[in-house]
Design an enzyme around this catalytic site. Structure first.
Site, short mmCIF file in Angstrom:
data_model
loop_
_atom_site.label_atom_id
_atom_site.label_comp_id
_atom_site.label_asym_id
_atom_site.label_seq_id
_atom_site.Cartn_x
_atom_site.Cartn_y
_atom_site.Cartn_z
N LYS A 1 0.83 -1.21 0.00
CA LYS A 1 0.00 0.00 0.00
C LYS A 1 0.86 1.26 0.00
O LYS A 1 0.47 2.26 -0.58
CB LYS A 1 -0.97 0.00 1.19
CG LYS A 1 -2.15 -0.92 0.97
CD LYS A 1 -3.39 -0.44 1.71
CE LYS A 1 -4.58 -1.32 1.36
NZ LYS A 1 -5.75 -1.11 2.21
N LYS B 1 -4.09 -10.55 -6.85
CA LYS B 1 -5.42 -10.82 -6.30
C LYS B 1 -6.47 -9.87 -6.87
O LYS B 1 -6.15 -8.74 -7.26
CB LYS B 1 -5.38 -10.76 -4.76
CG LYS B 1 -5.32 -9.38 -4.17
CD LYS B 1 -5.69 -9.37 -2.68
CE LYS B 1 -5.70 -7.92 -2.22
NZ LYS B 1 -6.11 -7.68 -0.89
N LYS C 1 -10.90 -4.48 -5.22
CA LYS C 1 -11.83 -3.43 -5.63
C LYS C 1 -11.11 -2.12 -5.91
O LYS C 1 -11.67 -1.22 -6.51
CB LYS C 1 -12.95 -3.26 -4.60
CG LYS C 1 -12.50 -2.97 -3.20
CD LYS C 1 -13.63 -3.18 -2.18
CE LYS C 1 -13.03 -3.35 -0.80
NZ LYS C 1 -13.81 -4.09 0.14
P1 TYM Z 1 -10.84 -6.27 3.14
O1 TYM Z 1 -11.93 -5.30 3.36
O2 TYM Z 1 -9.75 -5.91 2.20
O3 TYM Z 1 -11.43 -7.66 2.65
C1 TYM Z 1 -12.48 -8.32 3.35
C2 TYM Z 1 -12.22 -9.82 3.31
O4 TYM Z 1 -12.13 -10.27 1.97
C3 TYM Z 1 -10.95 -11.05 1.78
N1 TYM Z 1 -10.47 -10.85 0.41
C4 TYM Z 1 -10.29 -11.83 -0.48
N2 TYM Z 1 -10.45 -13.16 -0.38
C5 TYM Z 1 -10.17 -13.90 -1.47
N3 TYM Z 1 -9.75 -13.37 -2.66
C6 TYM Z 1 -9.55 -12.05 -2.79
N4 TYM Z 1 -9.15 -11.54 -3.95
C7 TYM Z 1 -9.83 -11.21 -1.67
N5 TYM Z 1 -9.77 -9.87 -1.46
C8 TYM Z 1 -10.15 -9.68 -0.18
C9 TYM Z 1 -9.98 -10.49 2.81
O5 TYM Z 1 -8.97 -11.42 3.12
C10 TYM Z 1 -10.90 -10.21 3.98
O6 TYM Z 1 -11.09 -11.37 4.75
N6 TYM Z 1 -7.98 -5.73 7.20
C11 TYM Z 1 -9.16 -6.39 6.68
C12 TYM Z 1 -10.42 -6.05 7.43
C13 TYM Z 1 -10.33 -6.24 8.92
C14 TYM Z 1 -10.42 -7.46 9.60
C15 TYM Z 1 -10.31 -7.12 11.00
C16 TYM Z 1 -10.58 -8.79 9.20
C17 TYM Z 1 -10.17 -5.25 9.84
N7 TYM Z 1 -10.17 -5.78 11.09
C18 TYM Z 1 -10.35 -8.12 11.97
C19 TYM Z 1 -10.62 -9.78 10.19
C20 TYM Z 1 -10.49 -9.43 11.56
C21 TYM Z 1 -9.35 -5.95 5.23
O7 TYM Z 1 -8.86 -4.95 4.81
O8 TYM Z 1 -10.21 -6.73 4.54
#
Ligand code: TYM
Length: 337
Positions: A119, A201, A204
Site C-alpha cells: 500500500k 489478487k 476493488k
Molecule cells: P478487506 O476489506 O480488504 O477484505 C475483506 C475480506 O475479503 C478477503 N479478500 C479476499 N479473499 C479472497 N480473494 C480475494 N481476492 C480477496 N480480497 C479480499 C480479505 O482477506 C478479507 O477477509 N484488514 C481487513 C479487514 C479487517 C479485519 C479485521 C478482518 C479489519 N479488522 C479483523 C478480520 C479481523 C481488510 O482490509 O479486509
C-alpha cells in the site's frame, strides 16, 4: 446436585472495509463463509470504517458505501438476530485498545507487513502513520471480543498472525488476558485473482473495472467480464502450472458449484474456453442473484438497517468494554469512580 456449566460458545470475528462495493474475491474468500458459522459460533462481524481512512476517502461517498456495505453483508447471509453486525467507529473501545496494543508492538514487526509495503508503494504520496499501525487496530478488533476464530482470505493471514503474537506477548507479561485467535482460511477461494492479470489478487481498488466482479454487477456485465478474462493458448480446461487464468476461473466455478476440479475438467473435455467462460459467468450471476435481490429490499428499509446497526453497536460495546476494562486494570490505570 451436580451443576453443569454450559460450554462457552466459541467466538468468531471478522471485518470488511466499506471501500467501494465488495468484490467476488471478498465474497468467496470471506463473506460467503461467515453465514454458515452463525449457528455453531457466537459471530461478530464489523464494517471496519476506521480502517478505510488509511487511504484518503470522500466523506459523502464513504458514508453511502458504508450503508450499502452493511446491507450487502446482511444480503450475503448475515442475520442480525444471530450475529452481532456493527460499524467499527460506533464502538470506541477499538481505537482505545489499539493504543494499548500499539505500545506492545514493535516497529520492526509492522515494517515487515506485506500489505503495508504494497500500500505504501501504491500511495507513495500518503504513507501515513495509520497505514503503518493498521495491523494493530486489526489486532484490537479481534482481541477485544476474545475471538477464537477469524475467517479471512489469504491476504489477511499475516495480520491475524501478528494479532496472535501480540496476544501471546501481552498474556506473557500481564497474565492471561486475551484468547489467542486462529485464522480460518477456506481451502478454496481464499485468493481469487484478477480477471485481467491472474497473477495478482482481485481487488476493488484496481483501476481496471474488468479485473474484478462486484457483488452488484448485473448478469450481463458478469458474463462480459468472464468472457474477457485473460487465459492462455493451451485451450484445455485443466488445472495446472502456467494456467493462472484458467486455474482462477476453475476455482471460482468450483467454489460456487461445489464441483471438484477433475469433475470440471471432465465436464469441459473437448469444449473450448468460450463454453467454459460462459458457464462460469452464468454460475456467478446465478449465485449473486438472490444476494442482489435481498440487497435491494434492504436498501428500501433504512429504518430497519439503522435499528440493526444501533443494536449491533450496543451489543459489541458491552463485550468490548469488558475486555478493555480488564486490559486497563492490568496496565495499572486508576479505575473510574
Ligand atoms: P478487506 O476489506 O480488504 O477484505 C475483506 C475480506 O475479503 C478477503 N479478500 C479476499 N479473499 C479472497 N480473494 C480475494 N481476492 C480477496 N480480497 C479480499 C480479505 O482477506 C478479507 O477477509 N484488514 C481487513 C479487514 C479487517 C479485519 C479485521 C478482518 C479489519 N479488522 C479483523 C478480520 C479481523 C481488510 O482490509 O479486509
Amino acid at each position: 446436585m451436580e451443576t453443569t456449566v454450559p460450554a462457552r460458545k466459541k467466538i468468531t470475528f471478522s471485518g470488511i472495509q466499506p471501500t467501494g462495493v465488495f468484490t467476488l474475491g471478498n465474497y468467496l474468500g470471506a463473506v460467503k463463509n461467515w453465514g454458515p458459522l452463525q449457528d455453531e459460533y457466537r459471530c461478530i462481524y464489523s464494517i471496519v470504517d476506521l480502517h478505510a481512512i488509511t487511504v484518503r476517502q470522500d466523506a459523502k461517498a464513504l458514508r453511502e458505501q458504508a450503508l450499502r456495505c452493511y446491507a450487502l453483508v446482511m444480503a450475503a447471509g448475515i442475520d442480525p438476530e444471530k450475529s452481532i453486525l456493527f460499524y467499527q467507529s460506533h464502538v470506541p473501545a477499538h481505537a482505545e485498545l489499539s493504543w494499548a496494543l500499539g505500545c506492545h508492538t514493535q516497529f520492526g514487526e509492522l515494517s515487515r507487513m506485506t500489505q503495508f509495503k504494497d500500500k505504501s508503494a501504491k500511495h507513495a504520496d500518503n504513507i501515513n502513520a495509520g497505514l503503518f499501525t493498521y495491523p494493530v487496530l486489526m489486532a484490537a478488533d479481534i482481541l477485544l471480543y476474545q475471538t477464537d476464530l477469524v475467517p479471512v482470505g489469504d491476504d489477511q493471514k499475516q495480520h491475524v498472525e501478528l494479532a496472535r503474537d501480540i496476544a501471546g506477548r501481552f498474556n506473557g507479561v500481564y497474565g492471561k488476558t486475551f484468547v489467542v485467535p486462529e485464522p480460518y482460511i477456506a481451502k478454496a477461494g481464499a485468493r481469487i485473482k484478477s480477471l485481467t492479470d491472474p497473477t495478482v489478487k482481485m481487488s476493488k481498488s484496481d483501476p481496471n473495472p474488468n479485473s474484478f466482479i462486484t457483488i452488484l454487477d448485473p448478469p450481463e456485465t458478469i458474463l462480459k467480464k468472464c468472457k474477457r478474462a485473460v487465459t492462455d493458448s493451451d485451450m484445455q480446461v485443466r488445472y495446472g502450472e502456467g494456467k493462472d487464468g484458467i486455474n482462477n476461473l476453475m476455482t471460482i466455478y468450483s467454489v460456487i458449484t461445489g464441483k471438484a476440479f477433475d469433475a470440471i475438467e471432465a465436464e469441459f473435455e473437448g469444449k473450448g474456453y468460450g463454453d467454459f467462460k460462459t458457464a462460469v459467468g452464468e454460475a456467478v450471476a446465478e449465485e449473486l442473484r438472490p444476494v442482489q435481490e435481498k440487497f435491494r429490499q434492504l436498501m428500501e428499509a433504512p429504518d430497519y438497517l439503522k435499528e440493526c446497526y444501533t443494536r449491533g453497536a450496543e451489543q459489541a460495546a458491552a463485550l468490548a468494554e469488558r475486555t478493555l476494562a480488564k486490559v486497563y486494570k492490568k496496565l495499572g490505570f486508576v479505575a473510574k469512580g
